[in-house]
Write a protein that holds these residues in place. Structure first.
Motif, short mmCIF file in Angstrom:
data_model
loop_
_atom_site.label_atom_id
_atom_site.label_comp_id
_atom_site.label_asym_id
_atom_site.label_seq_id
_atom_site.Cartn_x
_atom_site.Cartn_y
_atom_site.Cartn_z
N LEU A 140 1.10 -9.69 11.04
CA LEU A 140 -0.29 -10.01 10.71
C LEU A 140 -0.78 -9.25 9.48
CD1 LEU A 140 -2.08 -10.14 14.17
CD2 LEU A 140 -1.75 -12.00 12.57
N GLU A 141 -0.46 -7.97 9.40
CA GLU A 141 -0.90 -7.16 8.27
C GLU A 141 -0.37 -7.72 6.96
OE1 GLU A 141 0.02 -3.02 8.82
OE2 GLU A 141 -0.60 -3.09 10.90
N LEU A 142 0.86 -8.16 6.96
CA LEU A 142 1.48 -8.73 5.78
C LEU A 142 0.81 -10.04 5.38
CD1 LEU A 142 3.68 -8.49 3.64
CD2 LEU A 142 5.23 -9.66 5.21
N VAL A 143 0.49 -10.86 6.36
CA VAL A 143 -0.20 -12.13 6.09
C VAL A 143 -1.56 -11.86 5.44
CG1 VAL A 143 -1.22 -14.20 7.12
CG2 VAL A 143 0.99 -13.37 7.92
N TYR A 144 -2.30 -10.88 5.98
CA TYR A 144 -3.60 -10.54 5.40
C TYR A 144 -3.44 -10.02 3.97
CZ TYR A 144 -6.20 -11.13 9.74
OH TYR A 144 -6.80 -11.65 10.85
N GLN A 145 -2.42 -9.19 3.72
CA GLN A 145 -2.18 -8.68 2.37
C GLN A 145 -1.84 -9.80 1.41
OE1 GLN A 145 0.89 -5.73 2.86
NE2 GLN A 145 -0.51 -4.18 3.64
N ILE A 146 -1.02 -10.73 1.84
CA ILE A 146 -0.65 -11.85 0.98
C ILE A 146 -1.87 -12.69 0.64
CG2 ILE A 146 0.60 -14.06 0.95
CD1 ILE A 146 2.82 -12.62 2.56
#
Length: 168
Positions: A140-146
């Protein structure tokens, strides 16, 4: 937690993982600071029970677990399995630590309406015509960063196009 797991968590429990995780983090911080709420056990077990429901579903259901005699994970294993952070963890030395207690009973405020961040995330991705399937196996954190980086780039492109229109 993977995006597909967060979606499935919502489907199985009807609760938003991000909000539950935020509440669980607050519960843990209060415990570390020595403030134990009256309903500490209920809140702790409620969160870990939801994680167990998700874990059971990911294993193929209760029938599959019973047939294969799979051992159930304990609370700490569930938390470490689904509640991990990615990226760099910044640790700094603190000489004096200020302890603040958040007692909801002392605050005079309206009850905050919690947003369902998973549904908001999916609707935002759908609104900008992003294929969600390519993000399902990402944290999830990676999706938000992207999405944040993509948003910043689009904003810069729009500003650049706006400046070029003014010059013409």
């Amino acid at each position: 937690m993977l995006l597909k797991d967060a979606i499935r968590y919502y489907e199985l429990t009807g609760c938003d993982f991000q909000n539950d995780l935020k509440d669980f983090g607050k519960l843990q911080r209060n415990f570390i600071q020595g403030y134990i709420q009256d309903d500490f056990t209920e809140k702790y077990e409620s969160f870990t029970d939801k994680l167990l429901i998700l874990w059971t579903d990911r294993q193929g259901g209760v029938k599959q677990i019973l047939e294969e005699n799979i051992e159930l994970p304990n609370h700490s294993e569930l938390i470490s399995l689904y509640c991990r952070t990615i990226g760099e963890v910044k640790e700094s030395e603190v000489e004096t630590e200020i302890i603040t207690f958040d007692d909801d009973l002392l605050k005079k405020h309206k009850k905050d309406r919690k947003e369902n961040t998973i549904v908001e995330l999916i609707s935002a991705m759908t609104a900008v015509d992003i294929d969600i399937t390519q993000f399902l196996d990402m944290e999830l954190e990676l999706v938000y960063q992207i999405l944040e980086i993509v948003g910043e780039k689009r904003k810069k492109e729009q500003e650049k196009a706006k400046k070029q229109r003014r010059r013409v």
